[in-house]
Scaffold this active site. Structure first.
Site, short mmCIF file in Angstrom:
data_model
loop_
_atom_site.label_atom_id
_atom_site.label_comp_id
_atom_site.label_asym_id
_atom_site.label_seq_id
_atom_site.Cartn_x
_atom_site.Cartn_y
_atom_site.Cartn_z
CD1 TRP A 1 -18.30 -60.87 12.02
CD2 TRP A 1 -19.02 -58.84 11.45
NE1 TRP A 1 -19.25 -61.02 11.03
CE2 TRP A 1 -19.72 -59.80 10.67
CE3 TRP A 1 -19.32 -57.49 11.27
CZ2 TRP A 1 -20.68 -59.44 9.72
CZ3 TRP A 1 -20.28 -57.14 10.32
CH2 TRP A 1 -20.95 -58.10 9.56
CD GLU B 1 -5.24 -65.35 4.66
OE1 GLU B 1 -6.33 -65.23 5.24
OE2 GLU B 1 -4.53 -64.37 4.35
CD1 TRP C 1 -7.82 -63.99 10.64
CD2 TRP C 1 -6.42 -62.30 11.05
NE1 TRP C 1 -8.56 -62.94 11.12
CE2 TRP C 1 -7.74 -61.89 11.38
CE3 TRP C 1 -5.37 -61.41 11.23
CZ2 TRP C 1 -8.02 -60.61 11.87
CZ3 TRP C 1 -5.65 -60.13 11.73
CH2 TRP C 1 -6.96 -59.75 12.03
#
Length: 489
Positions: free
Chosen positions: A389, A282, A285
Site C-alpha cells: 500500500w 515475487e 518481494w
C-alpha cells in the site's frame, strides 16, 4: 474437566503452532518430534495481543478450514491439536504446567508486537525452567542477517534481491514427519465451532469454497497445478487478470500451509529459466516486505517517508463506499473490488490499480485501504499489505513515483483487452463491445441501449473524472513542503 491421557513417555514437548499450519518442512514440529518426548500441539487464538491487527473476517474463515486440516494431519502423527482462546502470555505457561511439558518449540514471527510478545514469553518460560527453542519456518532468510555494505537495512528492492537471491538455500525441504511412537493425548480443547470463525448471517463467504481449499493439501495442489500448467507463460501472463497465470499461493503462504523453501525447491526443479526467476522474485518481494517490517516496525501504521505526514488526504465517505462495493464507474477497478468481495482475493495487477485509484484518484489515506484489505483478503499479511500500500501511495520504500497515476481505462485496455475479466465480475457490462468496455461512458447511446446499459442506473457513471483526479493528485503532492521532500528513514 476430564483428566488428560498421557503417553508412557516421561517427557512432554509442546509444539506451539501459529502461522505455520503444516506438518512438512516445519522445523519446530520436526524438532519437537525428534526430541524423543511425547508431543502435543497448541494453537492459541489471541485477539487481544494482536490488537487492531487481529485476523480480519476473511482470514478467520480461512483459519477455520486450515485448523481442521491441520488437526487431521497431526492426528496421523499421534499428535493432538489443542485449541485455546485467550492471552498467549497466560495460556501458554498454563498449558505447559497442565501438560507437564519441559520443552516448547515454535517458529518465529516478525511483526513488532509479535516479536515483543514472543521475546517476553520466552524469557518468562525460561525463568520458570522450561526449554524454549525457536526456528525460522516462514522466510527464506532472517531479516536481521541481510545488511547493506554500510551495515544497515536495505531500502530498495532490487539491490536487496540481488543480495538475497544467491543466499537462498536450495536444499530439499524437510519431509513430513513419521508417525510418533507415543500415544495420542487427550487434553481438553476448545471446540472450533465455538470460536465462530466463519460468517453465518449473512454468509458473505458463501462463494469462497468454490475457489479455495484451505490446508496443506490444498497448497500443494495449487503449487503443482501452477508448475504443471502455468509457469511457462508466467512472465507475460501474470499481468493479465482474465487469465489463470498466477500461482494463487498467497493465502497458503500467509497461513504457513506451505513454506517458501518448498516453493523454491519445487520451482527450481523446473530449471533456471526466466519464468522461474520471475516467479521467485515475487517471493523476493515478500522477503523484502518482512525485511522492512523487521527494521521499521511502524510500517503498517506510519508513513515511511515522513514528508507524507503533511499530505492533504481527503475524507470522502461516498467515494470510499463506492470503491469498496465496486461501484466507481471504472470497470477494471470495480471488477477487482467485486472479485475481492466474492472470492477473498484479487489479481495483483488489479490490486495496484484499485489501490492507486483510492489514494490518487480519491486522495484517500492509504491506511483506509490497508484496513479494508486486511479485513477482506484471505492472504492479508501484515508485511505485504502495508509495504505494498505504501509503495502504491508513494509514501513507502522504493515506492512508485507519486506522479505515476494509473489510468484505469488505459490499464484495462492493455491488460484486459478482450474485457473477459470485466465481463466476469461486472456482468451488467457483459454485452458491451470490447472497444468500450473499459470506458462505457464513451459508448454511443445506441450501443449502450443494445447492451441494456443505462449509465447512472444499471451501472454508475465515473465518480471522478480521470484528468481532473490526476491534476488534483499532482497538486496535492506539490503541496508537500519542499523542505521535507524526500525524507525517509
Amino acid at each position: 474437566m476430564a483428566r488428560p491421557t498421557h503417553s508412557s513417555s516421561s517427557r512432554t514437548a509442546v509444539f506451539w503452532t501459529r502461522n505455520d499450519l503444516r506438518i512438512a518442512d516445519n522445523p519446530a514440529l520436526s524438532a519437537a518430534l525428534l526430541s524423543g518426548a511425547s508431543v502435543v500441539a497448541l494453537y492459541v487464538l489471541d485477539d487481544h495481543t494482536a490488537g487492531k491487527w487481529r485476523l480480519g473476517g476473511a482470514s478467520r474463515w480461512w483459519l477455520d478450514g486450515s485448523l481442521r486440516r491441520l488437526a487431521e494431519s497431526l492426528r496421523s502423527l499421534n499428535v493432538q491439536l489443542v485449541l485455546r482462546r485467550g492471552l498467549a502470555k497466560e495460556v501458554v505457561p498454563a498449558f505447559m504446567k497442565e501438560a507437564g511439558g519441559a520443552e516448547i518449540f515454535w517458529n518465529r514471527r516478525y511483526g513488532a508486537a509479535e516479536r515483543l510478545a514472543d521475546q517476553d514469553l520466552k524469557a518468562s518460560l525460561r525463568s520458570d525452567g522450561y526449554t524454549v527453542r525457536s526456528f525460522n519456518g516462514s522466510l527464506l532468510t532472517e531479516p536481521q542477517t541481510i545488511t547493506t555494505g554500510a551495515g544497515g537495512p536495505y531500502k530498495t528492492y532490487s539491490p536487496f534481491w540481488r543480495t538475497v537471491r544467491p543466499k537462498i538455500n536450495k536444499s530439499a525441504p524437510l519431509p513430513a514427519p513419521e508417525r510418533g511412537q507415543h500415544s495420542l493425548s487427550n487434553y481438553p480443547s476448545d471446540a472450533l465451532d465455538a470460536w465462530r470463525l466463519t460468517p453465518q448471517s449473512p454468509n458473505w463467504a458463501a462463494e469462497f469454497p468454490e475457489h479455495w481449499e484451505p490446508g496443506e493439501a490444498g497448497a500443494m495442489k495449487k503449487l503443482d497445478a501452477f508448475l504443471d500448467g502455468c509457469i511457462d507463460g508466467y512472465v507475460d501472463g501474470r499481468d493479465v487478470p482474465g487469465r489463470r497465470a498466477t500461482s494463487r499461493l498467497s493465502p497458503h503462504l500467509q497461513f504457513g500451509e506451505i513454506s517458501p523453501r518448498q516453493i523454491v525447491w519445487s520451482a527450481s526443479a523446473q530449471g533456471d529459466g526466466a519464468a522461474v526467476e520471475k516467479f521467485l522474485s515475487e517471493l523476493g518481494w515478500r522477503e523484502f516486505s518482512y525485511h522492512l517490517l523487521y527494521h521499521f516496525p511502524d510500517f503498517p501504521e506510519k508513513n515511511w517517508r515522513t514528508d507524507f505526514d503533511a499530505f492533504p488526504w481527503r475524507e470522502d465517505e461516498f467515494g470510499f463506499a463506492a470503491w469498496t462495493k465496486g461501484q466507481t464507474g471504472y470497470p477494471l477497478v470495480d471488477a477487482g473490488m467485486r472479485e475481492l468481495w466474492a472470492t477473498g482475493w484479487m489479481h495483483n495487477r488489479v490490486r495496484m490499480i484499485a489501490a492507486s485509484f483510492l489514494t490518487k484518484h480519491l486522495l484517500m489515506d492509504w491506511r483506509r485501504g490497508e484496513a479494508w484489505f486486511w479485513d477482506t483478503l484471505l492472504d492479508a499479511d501484515i508485511a505485504n499489505n502495508s509495504v505494498s500500500w505504501q509503495w502504491v501511495a508513494g509514501s513507502g520504500a522504493d515506492a512508485a513515483p507519486y506522479f505515476r497515476i494509473f489510468n484505469p481505462s488505459a490499464q484495462g485496455e492493455r491488460f484486459d483487452a478482450d474485457g473477459s475479466y470485466v465481463r466476469q465480475w461486472v456482468p451488467e457490462l457483459a454485452k458491451l463491445p470490447s472497444r468500450y468496455i473499459h470506458a462505457p461512458w464513451t459508448a454511443p447511446e445506441a450501443v449502450l441501449r443494445e447492451a441494456n446499459i443505462r449509465l447512472g442506473t444499471t451501472y454508475p457513471e465515473p465518480i471522478v473524472d480521470h484528468a481532473h483526479a490526476r491534476a488534483r493528485a499532482l497538486d496535492a503532492f506539490k503541496s508537500i513542503s519542499h523542505a521535507n521532500r524526500g525524507n525517509e528513514p
